[in-house]
Design a protein around this motif. Structure first.
Motif, PDB file in Angstrom:
ATOM      1  N   THR A  38       4.994  13.271 -17.506  1.00 49.83           N
ATOM      2  CA  THR A  38       3.876  13.195 -16.575  1.00 49.83           C
ATOM      3  C   THR A  38       3.060  11.940 -16.856  1.00 49.83           C
ATOM      4  OG1 THR A  38       3.770  15.599 -16.448  1.00 49.83           O
ATOM      5  CG2 THR A  38       1.835  14.379 -15.697  1.00 49.83           C
ATOM      6  N   ALA A  39       2.858  11.143 -15.822  1.00 57.34           N
ATOM      7  CA  ALA A  39       2.062   9.927 -15.922  1.00 57.34           C
ATOM      8  C   ALA A  39       0.656  10.187 -15.422  1.00 57.34           C
ATOM      9  CB  ALA A  39       2.700   8.804 -15.099  1.00 57.34           C
ATOM     10  N   GLN A  40      -0.320   9.651 -16.124  1.00 51.20           N
ATOM     11  CA  GLN A  40      -1.711   9.681 -15.693  1.00 51.20           C
ATOM     12  C   GLN A  40      -2.117   8.295 -15.235  1.00 51.20           C
ATOM     13  OE1 GLN A  40      -4.024  11.084 -18.993  1.00 51.20           O
ATOM     14  NE2 GLN A  40      -2.838  12.966 -19.207  1.00 51.20           N
ATOM     15  N   HIS A  51       5.891   8.891 -19.473  1.00 54.05           N
ATOM     16  CA  HIS A  51       4.946   9.897 -19.934  1.00 54.05           C
ATOM     17  C   HIS A  51       3.697   9.267 -20.567  1.00 54.05           C
ATOM     18  CE1 HIS A  51       3.658  13.805 -21.254  1.00 54.05           C
ATOM     19  NE2 HIS A  51       3.565  13.398 -22.509  1.00 54.05           N
ATOM     20  N   THR A  52       2.537   9.790 -20.209  1.00 53.89           N
ATOM     21  CA  THR A  52       1.292   9.369 -20.844  1.00 53.89           C
ATOM     22  C   THR A  52       1.078  10.244 -22.068  1.00 53.89           C
ATOM     23  OG1 THR A  52       0.351   8.693 -18.727  1.00 53.89           O
ATOM     24  CG2 THR A  52      -1.192   9.044 -20.546  1.00 53.89           C
ATOM     25  N   GLY A 100      -1.657   9.674 -10.784  1.00 55.68           N
ATOM     26  CA  GLY A 100      -0.915  10.617 -11.607  1.00 55.68           C
ATOM     27  C   GLY A 100       0.345  11.080 -10.903  1.00 55.68           C
ATOM     28  N   GLN A 101       1.400  11.322 -11.707  1.00 61.25           N
ATOM     29  CA  GLN A 101       2.668  11.714 -11.090  1.00 61.25           C
ATOM     30  C   GLN A 101       3.629  12.236 -12.158  1.00 61.25           C
ATOM     31  OE1 GLN A 101       4.621   8.414  -9.207  1.00 61.25           O
ATOM     32  NE2 GLN A 101       6.167   9.687  -8.209  1.00 61.25           N
ATOM     33  N   VAL A 146       0.842  -1.199   0.000  1.00 59.07           N
ATOM     34  CA  VAL A 146       0.000   0.000   0.000  1.00 59.07           C
ATOM     35  C   VAL A 146       0.875   1.247   0.000  1.00 59.07           C
ATOM     36  CG1 VAL A 146      -1.956  -1.120   1.128  1.00 59.07           C
ATOM     37  CG2 VAL A 146      -0.187  -0.005   2.530  1.00 59.07           C
ATOM     38  N   THR A 147       2.174   1.107  -0.275  1.00 64.47           N
ATOM     39  CA  THR A 147       3.101   2.231  -0.125  1.00 64.47           C
ATOM     40  C   THR A 147       3.741   2.664  -1.439  1.00 64.47           C
ATOM     41  OG1 THR A 147       4.942   0.725   0.378  1.00 64.47           O
ATOM     42  CG2 THR A 147       3.651   1.564   2.240  1.00 64.47           C
ATOM     43  N   ASP A 148       3.237   2.208  -2.579  1.00 61.72           N
ATOM     44  CA  ASP A 148       3.809   2.598  -3.861  1.00 61.72           C
ATOM     45  C   ASP A 148       2.679   2.693  -4.876  1.00 61.72           C
ATOM     46  OD1 ASP A 148       5.769   3.332  -5.612  1.00 61.72           O
ATOM     47  OD2 ASP A 148       6.827   1.423  -5.631  1.00 61.72           O
ATOM     48  N   ASP A 149       2.911   3.419  -6.002  1.00 63.80           N
ATOM     49  CA  ASP A 149       1.790   3.713  -6.902  1.00 63.80           C
ATOM     50  C   ASP A 149       2.238   3.796  -8.367  1.00 63.80           C
ATOM     51  OD1 ASP A 149       3.258   6.043  -6.883  1.00 63.80           O
ATOM     52  OD2 ASP A 149       1.585   7.349  -6.363  1.00 63.80           O
TER      53      ASP A 149
END
Length: 198
Positions: A65-67, A91-92, A53-54, A26-29
């Motif tokens: 940028t990732a969505q 990148h998205t 997103g990040q 639960v600590t990464d995305d």
């Protein structure tokens, strides 16, 4: 590069490829997924799913940028493994000379922690047919529909992660299959009718 596809050694033409992944944290995305049509580290398809997103933490050579949401990308990199391809994969969107975003789930929904997802890929490289379906239990949660692309004419299969920890892949399987699916013919006929005005 912190992205890493793990791949098999057999190159495939028409194939059905499936497997299950479970992110046991639960600590990464970050990104989890799989590769197909893998020819080398500069030429392959990747299905990758970001939870949130990040913006990538290194903005050199460009800001990436990732969505959230499932994505299907064609990697045809002029530079090969390195910082430019790293940011292009994060990148998205399209990055000319590196990555083409062929489809993205319009719902922009990320994967859930500690949840198992099953994917099914149909790839017929001789006609350019690609379809990706993703299930949570028996519920279909994403479907690319028919995507047509002939960038890679077959290749190896594997799993993929980009900066994501604690991924469990299981029940991987494949079946060689050159039979063209019915939905390809439907799409082909529709395109021909539009072309000829029927």
């Amino acid at each position: 590069i912190r992205s890493k596809p793990g791949k098999g050694y057999t190159a495939f033409n028409g194939v059905e490829f499936e497997g299950t992944f479970h992110v046991n944290t639960v600590t990464d995305d970050d990104y989890v997924g799989f590769v197909f049509g893998y020819q080398d580290s500069s030429s392959f398809y990747v299905v990758m799913w970001k939870q949130t997103g990040q913006t990538y933490w290194q903005d050199t050579p460009f800001r990436a940028t990732a969505q959230p949401g499932l994505q299907l990308k064609a990697v045809k990199s002029h530079t090969g493994p390195g910082e430019r391809l790293r940011n292009a994969m994060w990148h998205t969107g399209d990055t000319p000379g590196e990555v083409t975003l062929m489809w993205k789930d319009p719902r922009n929904v990320g994967w859930k922690d500690k949840t198992s997802y099953r994917w099914h890929l149909s790839h017929r490289p001789h006609v350019g047919y690609i379809r990706v379906q993703l299930y949570e239990s028996t519920t279909l949660v994403a479907d690319s529909g028919v995507v047509m692309d002939t960038s890679m004419r077959g290749g190896r299969l594997g799993v993929f992660c980009f900066s994501q920890e604690n991924i469990i892949w299981s029940n991987l399987g494949y079946r060689c299959n050159d039979t063209i699916p019915d939905d390809y013919y439907y799409l082909y006929k529709k395109q021909m009718n539009l072309r000829w005005g029927d």
